[in-house]
Design a protein around this motif. Structure first.
Motif, PDB file in Angstrom:
ATOM      1  N   ARG A 141      10.766  15.698  -4.078  1.00 26.91           N
ATOM      2  CA  ARG A 141      11.062  16.734  -3.086  1.00 26.91           C
ATOM      3  C   ARG A 141      11.304  16.142  -1.702  1.00 26.91           C
ATOM      4  N   ILE A 142      10.549  15.107  -1.346  1.00 28.85           N
ATOM      5  CA  ILE A 142      10.714  14.514  -0.006  1.00 28.85           C
ATOM      6  C   ILE A 142      11.591  13.268  -0.029  1.00 28.85           C
ATOM      7  N   GLY A 143      12.081  12.906  -1.227  1.00 24.05           N
ATOM      8  CA  GLY A 143      12.964  11.738  -1.345  1.00 24.05           C
ATOM      9  C   GLY A 143      12.245  10.421  -1.171  1.00 24.05           C
ATOM     10  N   LEU A 144      10.961  10.366  -1.540  1.00 30.37           N
ATOM     11  CA  LEU A 144      10.190   9.126  -1.432  1.00 30.37           C
ATOM     12  C   LEU A 144      10.557   8.195  -2.583  1.00 30.37           C
ATOM     13  N   LYS A 145      11.006   6.987  -2.266  1.00 28.99           N
ATOM     14  CA  LYS A 145      11.492   6.065  -3.285  1.00 28.99           C
ATOM     15  C   LYS A 145      10.400   5.166  -3.857  1.00 28.99           C
ATOM     16  N   LYS A 146       9.236   5.136  -3.241  1.00 26.53           N
ATOM     17  CA  LYS A 146       8.161   4.289  -3.738  1.00 26.53           C
ATOM     18  C   LYS A 146       7.695   4.779  -5.110  1.00 26.53           C
ATOM     19  N   ARG A 147       7.293   3.825  -5.957  1.00 23.40           N
ATOM     20  CA  ARG A 147       6.745   4.182  -7.272  1.00 23.40           C
ATOM     21  C   ARG A 147       5.241   4.369  -7.110  1.00 23.40           C
ATOM     22  N   ILE A 148       4.809   5.609  -7.086  1.00 20.26           N
ATOM     23  CA  ILE A 148       3.397   5.863  -6.834  1.00 20.26           C
ATOM     24  C   ILE A 148       2.769   6.666  -7.962  1.00 20.26           C
ATOM     25  N   SER A 149       1.452   6.703  -7.945  1.00 22.38           N
ATOM     26  CA  SER A 149       0.657   7.416  -8.936  1.00 22.38           C
ATOM     27  C   SER A 149      -0.563   7.973  -8.211  1.00 22.38           C
ATOM     28  N   PRO A 150      -1.425   8.713  -8.898  1.00 17.88           N
ATOM     29  CA  PRO A 150      -2.658   9.169  -8.235  1.00 17.88           C
ATOM     30  C   PRO A 150      -3.472   8.019  -7.662  1.00 17.88           C
ATOM     31  N   HIS A 151      -3.425   6.854  -8.334  1.00 22.51           N
ATOM     32  CA  HIS A 151      -4.202   5.705  -7.861  1.00 22.51           C
ATOM     33  C   HIS A 151      -3.698   5.209  -6.501  1.00 22.51           C
ATOM     34  N   THR A 152      -2.436   5.494  -6.180  1.00 18.18           N
ATOM     35  CA  THR A 152      -1.888   5.083  -4.893  1.00 18.18           C
ATOM     36  C   THR A 152      -2.648   5.744  -3.746  1.00 18.18           C
ATOM     37  N   PHE A 153      -3.059   6.983  -3.954  1.00 18.35           N
ATOM     38  CA  PHE A 153      -3.837   7.679  -2.918  1.00 18.35           C
ATOM     39  C   PHE A 153      -5.169   6.967  -2.694  1.00 18.35           C
ATOM     40  N   ARG A 154      -5.798   6.550  -3.764  1.00 14.10           N
ATOM     41  CA  ARG A 154      -7.087   5.850  -3.681  1.00 14.10           C
ATOM     42  C   ARG A 154      -6.923   4.506  -2.964  1.00 14.10           C
ATOM     43  N   HIS A 155      -5.872   3.773  -3.337  1.00 13.16           N
ATOM     44  CA  HIS A 155      -5.631   2.469  -2.723  1.00 13.16           C
ATOM     45  C   HIS A 155      -5.281   2.634  -1.241  1.00 13.16           C
ATOM     46  N   GLY A 178       2.319 -14.465  -9.434  1.00 12.84           N
ATOM     47  CA  GLY A 178       1.665 -13.779  -8.319  1.00 12.84           C
ATOM     48  C   GLY A 178       1.319 -12.350  -8.710  1.00 12.84           C
ATOM     49  N   LEU A 179       0.193 -11.879  -8.214  1.00 11.94           N
ATOM     50  CA  LEU A 179      -0.193 -10.498  -8.470  1.00 11.94           C
ATOM     51  C   LEU A 179       0.753  -9.562  -7.736  1.00 11.94           C
ATOM     52  N   LYS A 180       1.212  -8.548  -8.419  1.00 15.69           N
ATOM     53  CA  LYS A 180       2.084  -7.567  -7.790  1.00 15.69           C
ATOM     54  C   LYS A 180       1.217  -6.572  -7.029  1.00 15.69           C
ATOM     55  N   LEU A 181       1.386  -6.549  -5.713  1.00 18.45           N
ATOM     56  CA  LEU A 181       0.561  -5.664  -4.914  1.00 18.45           C
ATOM     57  C   LEU A 181       0.969  -4.214  -5.149  1.00 18.45           C
ATOM     58  N   PRO A 182      -0.021  -3.323  -5.269  1.00 15.71           N
ATOM     59  CA  PRO A 182       0.305  -1.910  -5.478  1.00 15.71           C
ATOM     60  C   PRO A 182       0.941  -1.318  -4.222  1.00 15.71           C
ATOM     61  N   GLU A 183       1.743  -0.281  -4.416  1.00 15.01           N
ATOM     62  CA  GLU A 183       2.348   0.410  -3.288  1.00 15.01           C
ATOM     63  C   GLU A 183       1.257   1.078  -2.447  1.00 15.01           C
ATOM     64  N   ILE A 184       1.487   1.128  -1.149  1.00 14.64           N
ATOM     65  CA  ILE A 184       0.572   1.828  -0.251  1.00 14.64           C
ATOM     66  C   ILE A 184       1.372   2.887   0.488  1.00 14.64           C
ATOM     67  N   LEU A 185       0.785   4.064   0.624  1.00 16.16           N
ATOM     68  CA  LEU A 185       1.408   5.119   1.400  1.00 16.16           C
ATOM     69  C   LEU A 185       0.884   5.069   2.824  1.00 16.16           C
ATOM     70  N   SER A 186       1.768   5.267   3.774  1.00 24.12           N
ATOM     71  CA  SER A 186       1.313   5.385   5.160  1.00 24.12           C
ATOM     72  C   SER A 186       0.671   6.763   5.325  1.00 24.12           C
ATOM     73  N   VAL A 187      -0.064   6.934   6.415  1.00 24.28           N
ATOM     74  CA  VAL A 187      -0.668   8.244   6.702  1.00 24.28           C
ATOM     75  C   VAL A 187       0.437   9.299   6.814  1.00 24.28           C
ATOM     76  N   ASP A 188       1.550   8.913   7.431  1.00 23.92           N
ATOM     77  CA  ASP A 188       2.666   9.849   7.593  1.00 23.92           C
ATOM     78  C   ASP A 188       3.249  10.251   6.237  1.00 23.92           C
ATOM     79  N   GLU A 189       3.368   9.300   5.315  1.00 21.49           N
ATOM     80  CA  GLU A 189       3.913   9.615   3.986  1.00 21.49           C
ATOM     81  C   GLU A 189       2.976  10.535   3.210  1.00 21.49           C
TER      82      GLU A 189
END
Length: 269
Positions: free
Chosen positions: A233-247, A105-116
């Motif tokens: 700094r905010i204790g966000l545990k998700k593995r994100i990158s600049p591409h996460t903002f785009r997604h 299965g394709l691993k879906l990329p992490e998504i940030l909520s608007v609040d995050e």
């Protein structure tokens, strides 16, 4: 011929003829050794292996609860090994030819909520030397759904503040127009007119929007580093990158009712 002698020859083939790295070679050999161990119990040499034996081997892998991704890698290694035996004329029929890898299965990329996203951006210390630059940069990254390469190569001459869009040079030098939101415009103005204007800029870098301390355009690594530090700094545990903002940008638009094709065009797909 024995497993040891043929695996040794296979190793030389991978190194010399395939020019694979040491790590890749070791991975192939490790996977073939798994099959060798299984076959040795049944007193099967490499040249006596049949498809039915390989099927039994896969059943054993499944019993070991090895992940589908790892199973697929092992099967790939075994197929390469038997192709080598055919190539070297040890065999005239490949028993691994019809082996099927498990579906992965394709691993879906992490998504940030608007609040995050708000939390990350608000965590920027605007009193720091590069605070306003980083705020403008992340607002633009998210607001326009940019790739990291498009962000670091964004030029002053491609920003149309009054018209509320930027011209983006994407993959394959394709140009597109991306709308830019009010918050991004606000912080771009602050950065460009109040911070950047006082910076000594390296020759040839004058048109790039986002600059480092030496007056040169930022690197991809620097963008990754800035985002990583904000996550810590905010204790966000998700593995994100600049591409996460785009997604996340695309996901939020579609969830808000935007037309899929329109979003794809905005992203430069």
């Amino acid at each position: 011929m024995s497993w040891d002698s043929l695996i040794k020859s296979f190793k030389s083939y991978l190194k010399i003829e395939r020019s694979l790295s040491e790590n890749s070679v070791l991975a192939y050999i490790r996977d073939v050794n798994k099959l060798a161990k299984f076959a040795s119990v049944k007193e099967l040499t490499p040249l006596k292996i049949k498809q039915v034996h390989l099927s039994d081997f896969l059943v054993e892998l499944h019993k070991e609860k090895i992940s589908a991704r790892t199973q697929a890698r092992i099967i790939s290694g075994i197929k390469t090994f038997f192709k080598f035996l055919i190539l070297e004329e040890y065999l005239n029929k490949n028993p691994a030819e019809l082996l099927e890898s498990p579906k992965i299965g394709l691993k879906l990329p992490e998504i940030l909520s608007v609040d995050e996203i708000d939390q990350l951006i608000c965590a920027i210390d605007l009193s720091s030397k590069q605070g306003e630059r980083n705020r403008a940069m992340l607002e633009t990254l998210y607001s326009c759904g940019l790739r990291v390469s498009e962000l670091i190569n964004l030029r002053l001459s491609n920003i149309r503040i009054k018209e509320r869009y930027i011209k983006v040079i994407g993959k394959g030098n394709k140009e597109r127009l991306a709308p830019i939101g009010g918050q991004a415009i606000k912080h771009l103005k602050i950065y460009i007119n109040e911070i950047r204007i006082h910076q000594k800029i390296k020759k040839g870098q004058e048109d790039f929007v986002f600059l480092n301390n030496r007056g040169s355009k930022l690197t991809r690594v620097m963008i990754f580093t800035i985002i990583k530090r904000l996550c810590e700094r905010i204790g966000l545990k998700k593995r994100i990158s600049p591409h996460t903002f785009r997604h996340s940008f695309a996901t939020h638009l579609i969830e808000g009712g935007a037309n899929l094709r329109a979003v794809q065009e905005m992203l430069g797909h």
